[in-house]
Scaffold this active site. Sequence first.
Site, PDB file in Angstrom:
ATOM      1  N   HIS A   1       0.007  53.356 -11.634  1.00  0.00           N
ATOM      2  CA  HIS A   1       0.136  52.595 -10.174  1.00  0.00           C
ATOM      3  C   HIS A   1      -0.165  53.410  -9.167  1.00  0.00           C
ATOM      4  O   HIS A   1      -1.124  52.984  -8.522  1.00  0.00           O
ATOM      5  CB  HIS A   1       1.416  51.817 -10.088  1.00  0.00           C
ATOM      6  CG  HIS A   1       2.550  52.500 -10.132  1.00  0.00           C
ATOM      7  ND1 HIS A   1       2.579  53.189 -11.328  1.00  0.00           N
ATOM      8  CD2 HIS A   1       3.705  52.472  -9.327  1.00  0.00           C
ATOM      9  CE1 HIS A   1       4.051  53.824 -11.402  1.00  0.00           C
ATOM     10  NE2 HIS A   1       4.418  53.470 -10.080  1.00  0.00           N
TER      11      HIS A   1
ATOM     12  N   ASP B   1       5.012  52.527  -0.932  1.00  0.00           N
ATOM     13  CA  ASP B   1       6.368  51.819  -1.376  1.00  0.00           C
ATOM     14  C   ASP B   1       5.838  51.389  -2.657  1.00  0.00           C
ATOM     15  O   ASP B   1       4.818  51.157  -2.800  1.00  0.00           O
ATOM     16  CB  ASP B   1       6.558  50.663  -0.513  1.00  0.00           C
ATOM     17  CG  ASP B   1       7.942  50.225  -0.647  1.00  0.00           C
ATOM     18  OD1 ASP B   1       8.894  51.045  -1.380  1.00  0.00           O
ATOM     19  OD2 ASP B   1       8.366  49.122  -0.361  1.00  0.00           O
TER      20      ASP B   1
END
Length: 189
Positions: A171, A67
């Site tokens: 990320h 996520d």
Amino acid sequence: MTLHLKVVTSNPGKVREYQAALAEYGVEMEHVHVPYDEVQTSYLEEVVDKGLKALYAQGLRNFMIDDSGLFINGLKGFPGVWSAYAQKTLGNPGILKLMENIKDRAAVFKCCIGACISDQTIIVTGVCPGLITQKEAGTDGFGYDPIFSPGMDGGPTFAMIPIAEKNQYSHRGIAIRMLIDELKARKFI
Ligand code: IMP
């Protein structure tokens, strides 16, 4: 020994990305689409932890989920865990509009990956700090890439740099390397 890992997602692009990063370690990835409820919370790690538990309870084994989200300082962390929804509804123009009179442009992209392998749980989070630009720039990438400039010097947006370079400090790139380190440390690869 070959590790076989199911990637639970509705996004086939993510499976290709994980496959590309893990192939050299002999990991075989399989795309599975199993619906599960995502909990309402401000923390990606909690969404992922609860997701792992829900899927485990459904009988799934040797699988991973992830996520990610964009957390903008000046908007008190919004869109955060609601990033997919905000991208669909507001889009980048809507986010820039919300930021119109906000001086603090700092933001972080976070990607949380969770894996359940042989009854062990791994949860890692990759973080990439950056700035929200004044206007959209660049045509590569997806989602918030045109309004996010990694680092603090106001350089090019993620949408202006090649994917291989983006992966070095994005990320998701960082989270994937953390996952690989964990898999090595636990002798799964
Ligand atoms: P997901 O949970 O990984 O599907 O990401 C949630 C939302 O964040 C997506 O709908 C994207 O719009 C956005 N997002 C995640 N990663 C990136 C990225 O690397 N660049 C731009 N947007 C991203």
